[in-house]
Design a protein around this motif. Structure first.
Motif: not given
Length: 434
Positions: A33, A35, A44-47, A267-268
């Motif tokens: 993830e 975070d 970082r792969s989250d938004p 990413n978002q």
């Protein structure tokens, strides 16, 4: 090892393996993830991360995409290179070392495109104050030089130890050299989200290719002001479009681009507000893209494992481990099968025990002393050790000689005869009175 303890050991080993597996899976999920990394990190792969852009560019044919976790002075091959330096705050820029600032300038001067993108800010940060050396109250750095009237409602503390907001001058000098300063706009409450205090503004294109979008959403109070003539304003916000938010200028053979927010790389944004023309324009025609991670404190430290891989010493390490295992094995058990010291001497078969420290003297005597002379040598040594006692008791010496003579006359000598004669002589030596 007792057999009863074996099931318990196996059960504990099984439980330990299950525990380690669960911990590994949890850590792996957390790392996937991403975070644990700062916002706008390509790890970082989250938004809030930029990993989607990093992976997407890496899949394009002809692109060389990488992360930089080394000092900036180690980056080479700068022409046709775009360095994305995203996710910093204006306060964070103040804390950047001067050598890193000069390295960013070097990258642009030698032909690279350096993109410096800031974290979106929902309110004015606590950084635009400069501490005076005389301990007076801090004043805004962008305030006019004339002395302002004191505020009667303001609580003052003349103590020189008062904690003052400090503005470090490293990046401020560089910004002045580049011909740009920060500006923070007060935002109308109607532009703020009631749930997370997030702001949404509108930035309008000022210059640039026609394929760029006419308007883009903006989520920060940061803008740039007091621009030098060399700067070109690509997008500006505000009612009169007086707040530049994306600017660029030539610097040597390369260029520097400032973005008031790094949201466009996140990413978002790629999921919900993707602006492919703007991304394409920012990256330019360069086919080498570097996502810098050093501003987050992610630095590659060449440990022992890294040095081993770098200099291809894996075989040497494996050989050393093998030698260590063999050394431990050699010291815990013999590599040679235990020798059979059975031997025939004067018709008597003597069987020695296994090689241990307790019977080493016995094996030495068996190799170098015939059985027929064993008792004779012992008597000779006893006579030397008990010379004084035997001189005062000549009968003891005579009885020892008679016992020894009886053994010499026996043919062949049996082990029982040797033991019987040995005990008889020991009784003669230990007897105080005859």
């Amino acid at each position: 090892m007792p057999r009863k303890s074996l099931p318990a050991i196996l059960a504990l080993t099984f439980l330990a393996l299950i525990f380690l597996t669960v911990v590994y899976q949890l850590l792996w999920i957390r790392l996937q993830e991403g975070d644990s990394y700062p916002p706008y990190s390509s790890f970082r792969s989250d938004p809030l991360g930029t990993k989607v852009l990093w992976e997407s560019l890496g899949r394009l044919e002809g692109y060389e995409v990488s992360r930089n976790t080394k000092p900036l002075d180690e980056i080479t091959g700068l022409p046709s290179t775009t360095l994305i330096h995203a996710g910093i705050t204006p306060g964070g820029m103040n804390l950047v070392a001067l050598d890193e600032i000069s390295q960013l300038e070097r990258l642009a001067r030698t032909g690279a495109t350096v993109i410096i993108a800031f974290v979106p800010l929902s309110k004015k940060p606590f950084l635009d104050y400069q501490q005076r050396g005389d301990g007076d109250d801090a004043t805004p750095a962008d305030a006019p030089e004339e002395k302002s009237e004191p505020d009667p409602d303001r609580e003052t503390d003349p103590s020189p130890h008062r904690k003052q907001p400090v503005r470090l001058m490293g990046w401020e000098k560089t910004l002045g050299k580049l011909g740009v300063e920060f500006h923070f706009e007060e935002v109308d409450p109607k532009n703020r989200s009631a749930s997370d205090d997030r702001i949404t503004l509108l930035a309008v294109r000022q210059k640039g290719p026609e394929e760029l979008p006419e308007e883009i959403d903006l989520h920060t109070v940061l803008s740039f002001t007091k621009l030098a003539p060399e700067w070109s304003v690509l997008y500006a916000a505000g009612e009169g479009e007086e707040r530049p938010v994306i600017i660029q200028r030539r610097w040597g053979r390369g260029q520097i681009i400032f973005l008031a927010e790094a949201y466009v790389f996140s990413n978002q944004a790629l999921h919900s507000e993707r602006s492919s023309p703007l991304l394409s324009f920012l990256l330019g025609k360069n086919r080498r893209i570097i996502f810098n991670e050093t501003q987050f404190g992610i630095m590659e430290s060449p440990g022992i494992a890294g040095l081993i891989r770098q200099y291809h010493l894996e075989g040497f390490v494996l050989g050393g481990l093998l030698l260590g295992v063999l050394f431990i094995w050699r010291n815990t058990s013999s590599l040679v099968p235990p020798a059979d010291f059975s031997r025939q001497a004067d018709g008597v078969v003597l069987q020695s025990s296994t090689a241990t420290a307790e019977n080493s003297l016995s094996r030495l005597l068996q190799r170098h002393l015939p059985v027929s002379r064993l008792l004779e040598v012992c008597v000779g040594e006893w006579k030397k050790s008990f010379a004084r006692s035997l001189s005062t008791h000549p009968d003891k010496r005579a009885r020892m000689d008679r016992a020894l003579e009886e053994i010499r006359l026996r043919k062949p000598v049996q082990p029982e005869d040797l033991v019987r004669a040995y005990r008889s002589i020991m009784e003669i030596l230990n007897r105080k009175k005859l």
